[in-house]
Write an enzyme that holds these catalytic residues in place. Structure first.
Site, short mmCIF file in Angstrom:
data_model
loop_
_atom_site.label_atom_id
_atom_site.label_comp_id
_atom_site.label_asym_id
_atom_site.label_seq_id
_atom_site.Cartn_x
_atom_site.Cartn_y
_atom_site.Cartn_z
N HIS A 154 0.47 -1.24 0.14
CA HIS A 154 -0.10 0.03 0.06
C HIS A 154 0.66 1.45 0.20
CE1 HIS A 154 -3.52 -2.62 2.28
NE2 HIS A 154 -3.61 -2.65 0.32
N SER A 173 -1.70 -1.03 -11.41
CA SER A 173 -1.91 -0.51 -10.47
C SER A 173 -3.18 -1.69 -8.99
CB SER A 173 -2.07 0.96 -9.73
OG SER A 173 -3.23 1.48 -10.71
N GLY A 174 -3.38 -1.96 -8.33
CA GLY A 174 -4.35 -1.89 -7.50
C GLY A 174 -5.52 -1.59 -8.20
N THR A 199 2.53 -5.36 -9.23
CA THR A 199 0.94 -4.15 -9.25
C THR A 199 2.09 -2.76 -9.78
OG1 THR A 199 0.98 -3.32 -6.67
CG2 THR A 199 -0.67 -4.50 -7.92
N GLY A 200 1.45 -2.12 -10.39
CA GLY A 200 2.20 -0.89 -11.49
C GLY A 200 3.11 -0.30 -10.97
N THR A 211 4.51 -0.01 -6.84
CA THR A 211 5.19 -0.78 -6.47
C THR A 211 6.28 -1.57 -7.38
OG1 THR A 211 3.92 -1.29 -5.08
CG2 THR A 211 5.83 -2.56 -4.85
N HIS A 242 -10.15 0.70 -3.00
CA HIS A 242 -10.19 -0.61 -3.67
C HIS A 242 -9.87 -2.07 -3.19
CE1 HIS A 242 -5.58 0.11 -3.30
NE2 HIS A 242 -5.69 -1.06 -4.04
N LYS A 277 5.00 1.69 0.76
CA LYS A 277 5.82 1.13 -0.42
C LYS A 277 7.59 2.13 0.00
CE LYS A 277 1.97 2.69 -3.50
NZ LYS A 277 2.01 1.09 -4.07
N ASP A 313 -4.08 -6.20 -8.18
CA ASP A 313 -5.16 -7.27 -7.44
C ASP A 313 -5.42 -8.34 -8.54
OD1 ASP A 313 -3.08 -5.75 -5.78
OD2 ASP A 313 -5.43 -4.45 -5.01
#
Length: 296
Positions: free
Chosen positions: A168, A223-224, A195-196, A198, A256, A172, A229
């Site tokens: 999250h 991205s999440g 995910t994006g 990260t 999300h 990060k 995810d």
């Protein structure tokens, strides 16, 4: 983690995992009973799960399997308070093993969600799959200086797996620091996904460490909030991703949240194949155990 010689774990399992002799709870106990006895681990076990263990004859004569009330009588609720760290807590647990059936409504009752949240808040393992429960007993075994009983922490097994790294926003930087500290361990995996944002940060880290610049260290998904995810959940369900390290921030509501729950539910569907670490301290202890298990 507890500094006492005897570890204490909450233990609960949805009916799916104890209804038959070959259910997940007993798969775990077959693999881990020796470690539980050798390390003198206290199990604080919710009533129906305790009754199932007695019915199938596991942990016979073991006095540190302690029965709590049934869930409907507050057994799981009592365990929630005992994973907290406070001088007023009568018994402090070192984590929770809660084998979850992803379609059992009780898995989203407030006490179940609170147990997970308090484990993350206090840096303790919340283990919700059979594979994760077997592996965590191996982690504790190796960290106690004993030889592993299985190969789940071995470099040979890890080299055949895919790892997902997710964090999250507020965590990060800690994910990057974690990846930097254990870069050699994480580089053992056949594949890494993220995910994006990260993923971008982790690739920059890897390139700064000499990873070939024409080759991503992690494969980046969306991205999440845009579906990353869910994309990784699909990999888990297809048994193409065996491990998720997810630095969750338990103090911030996410738009999300449903996608996050989807990923965690996917891990529980793949209960015999997938593991998920949701606290930074837990991910570090796992990496330290892998280092020890493969030393020399």
């Amino acid at each position: 983690m507890s500094s006492t010689s005897s570890l204490r774990f909450a233990l609960a399992a949805n009916r799916l995992h104890h209804a038959t002799p070959d259910a997940g709870l007993f798969t775990w106990l077959k693999a881990s009973s020796e470690t539980i006895r050798e390390l003198d681990i206290e199990l604080h076990t919710v009533g129906r799960t305790y009754d199932a263990i007695q019915r199938e004859g596991f942990l016979s004569g073991y006095r540190k399997n302690i029965r709590y009330p049934y869930g409907r009588e507050g057994g799981l609720m009592k365990l929630v308070s005992r994973v907290t760290i406070h001088e007023a807590t009568p018994i402090t647990l070192d984590g929770a093993i809660y084998l979850i059936d992803p379609v059992d409504p009780s898995s989203i009752f407030p006490e179940a969600l609170a147990l997970k949240r308090q484990c993350i808040t206090h840096g303790k393992p919340f283990i919700s799959t059979v594979a994760g429960a077997i592996e965590w007993m191996e982690v504790e075994r190796v960290m106690a200086g004993r030889d592993p009983l299985s190969d789940c922490l071995s470099a040979e097994v890890i080299r055949g797996q895919t790892l997902a790294l997710i964090s999250h926003d507020a965590l990060k930087a800690e994910m990057v620091a974690y990846a930097s500290q254990y870069f050699d361990i994480l580089s053992l995996f056949e594949r890494r996904v993220a995910t994006g944002t990260t993923g971008g940060l982790l690739n920059e880290l890897a390139w700064s460490k000499g990873w070939p610049e024409d080759k991503p260290w992690v494969d980046r998904y969306l991205s999440g909030p845009l579906g990353g995810d869910a994309q990784i959940a699909d990999l888990v369900l297809d048994r193409k991703c065996q491990r998720v390290i997810f630095f969750e921030d338990p103090h911030v509501a996410r738009q999300h949240e449903a996608d996050i729950q989807l990923l965690e539910r996917a891990v529980r569907v793949a209960t015999h194949d997938a593991t998920c670490a949701t606290a930074r301290e837990v991910a570090r202890k796992w990496a330290e155990a892998v280092q020890r298990a493969n030393a020399g």
